[in-house]
Design a protein around this motif. Structure first.
Motif, mmCIF file in Angstrom:
data_model
loop_
_atom_site.group_PDB
_atom_site.id
_atom_site.type_symbol
_atom_site.label_atom_id
_atom_site.label_comp_id
_atom_site.label_asym_id
_atom_site.label_seq_id
_atom_site.Cartn_x
_atom_site.Cartn_y
_atom_site.Cartn_z
ATOM 1 N N ARG A 56 0.823 -1.207 0.000
ATOM 2 C CA ARG A 56 0.000 0.000 0.000
ATOM 3 C C ARG A 56 0.861 1.263 0.000
ATOM 4 N N ALA A 57 1.944 1.252 0.759
ATOM 5 C CA ALA A 57 2.860 2.397 0.775
ATOM 6 C C ALA A 57 3.509 2.575 -0.595
ATOM 7 N N HIS A 58 3.865 1.468 -1.218
ATOM 8 C CA HIS A 58 4.460 1.499 -2.549
ATOM 9 C C HIS A 58 3.473 2.106 -3.550
ATOM 10 N N MET A 59 2.232 1.646 -3.524
ATOM 11 C CA MET A 59 1.222 2.153 -4.454
ATOM 12 C C MET A 59 0.866 3.613 -4.173
ATOM 13 N N VAL A 107 3.330 5.497 -6.061
ATOM 14 C CA VAL A 107 2.989 5.487 -7.490
ATOM 15 C C VAL A 107 1.925 6.545 -7.777
ATOM 16 N N LYS A 108 0.908 6.606 -6.921
ATOM 17 C CA LYS A 108 -0.184 7.565 -7.123
ATOM 18 C C LYS A 108 0.272 9.012 -6.979
ATOM 19 N N ALA A 109 1.407 9.233 -6.325
ATOM 20 C CA ALA A 109 1.954 10.584 -6.183
ATOM 21 C C ALA A 109 2.711 11.032 -7.435
ATOM 22 N N LEU A 110 2.995 10.113 -8.339
ATOM 23 C CA LEU A 110 3.689 10.455 -9.581
ATOM 24 C C LEU A 110 2.747 11.202 -10.520
ATOM 25 N N PRO A 111 3.316 11.976 -11.463
ATOM 26 C CA PRO A 111 2.476 12.578 -12.503
ATOM 27 C C PRO A 111 1.750 11.487 -13.301
ATOM 28 N N VAL A 128 2.717 4.640 -17.376
ATOM 29 C CA VAL A 128 3.852 3.819 -17.794
ATOM 30 C C VAL A 128 4.218 2.825 -16.697
ATOM 31 N N TYR A 129 4.208 3.266 -15.435
ATOM 32 C CA TYR A 129 4.515 2.343 -14.335
ATOM 33 C C TYR A 129 3.547 1.163 -14.343
ATOM 34 N N LYS A 130 2.268 1.436 -14.517
ATOM 35 C CA LYS A 130 1.271 0.356 -14.509
ATOM 36 C C LYS A 130 1.458 -0.587 -15.696
ATOM 37 N N GLU A 131 1.882 -0.053 -16.834
ATOM 38 C CA GLU A 131 2.177 -0.912 -17.984
ATOM 39 C C GLU A 131 3.392 -1.800 -17.698
ATOM 40 N N ILE A 132 4.410 -1.235 -17.063
ATOM 41 C CA ILE A 132 5.595 -2.011 -16.688
ATOM 42 C C ILE A 132 5.198 -3.101 -15.697
ATOM 43 N N GLN A 133 4.421 -2.727 -14.715
ATOM 44 C CA GLN A 133 3.965 -3.681 -13.705
ATOM 45 C C GLN A 133 3.183 -4.816 -14.374
ATOM 46 N N ARG A 134 2.266 -4.485 -15.256
ATOM 47 C CA ARG A 134 1.468 -5.484 -15.966
ATOM 48 C C ARG A 134 2.374 -6.405 -16.779
ATOM 49 N N GLU A 168 10.804 8.522 -9.641
ATOM 50 C CA GLU A 168 10.773 9.683 -8.740
ATOM 51 C C GLU A 168 11.946 10.616 -9.006
ATOM 52 N N GLU A 169 13.111 10.057 -9.305
ATOM 53 C CA GLU A 169 14.268 10.880 -9.656
ATOM 54 C C GLU A 169 14.014 11.630 -10.966
#
Length: 111
Positions: A14-17, A20-24, A30-36, A60-61
């Motif tokens: 949950r902390a990880h996600m 993710v939700k804090a990203l633009p 793109v993160y969700k596509e990579i994860q999938r 994040e960087e």
């Protein structure tokens, strides 16, 4: 694995996600596509969580430096993913080995 381990794992996820939700939005997509892609391909490194966490750190960087997500990874998400796991074992590799077929062998089902 005990109940405490499961609870702790869910807290970490949950902390990880939340990160993710804090990203633009474009980074999130793109993160969700990579994860999938990784969930489909099944690199063994997914189990320890370091692969997705490393990508999140990288993203994040990128946000902090003002770069767009495609500037970081290129236009081909699958190629980016494949490059990250090119030397990694996948669950498909493990399955093939358990069936007596090495990943590069020429044996077919009728051999």
């Amino acid at each position: 694995m005990g109940i405490q381990d499961i609870i702790e794992g869910k807290k970490q996820w949950r902390a990880h996600m939340a990160r993710v939700k804090a990203l633009p939005r474009d980074y999130q997509i793109v993160y969700k596509e990579i994860q999938r892609y990784f969930f489909k391909v099944g690199p063994v490194e997914l189990l320890d969580g370091s692969l997705l966490s490393g990508i999140l750190d990288f993203f994040e960087e990128g946000v902090a430096t003002g770069k767009g997500v495609l500037e970081l990874i290129g236009n081909d998400v699958a190629a980016f993913c494949d490059e990250l796991i090119k030397d990694s074992r996948t669950f498909a590799d493990i399955y093939q080995e358990s069936m007596g077929n090495s990943p590069g062998s020429q044996r077919g089902p009728d051999a």
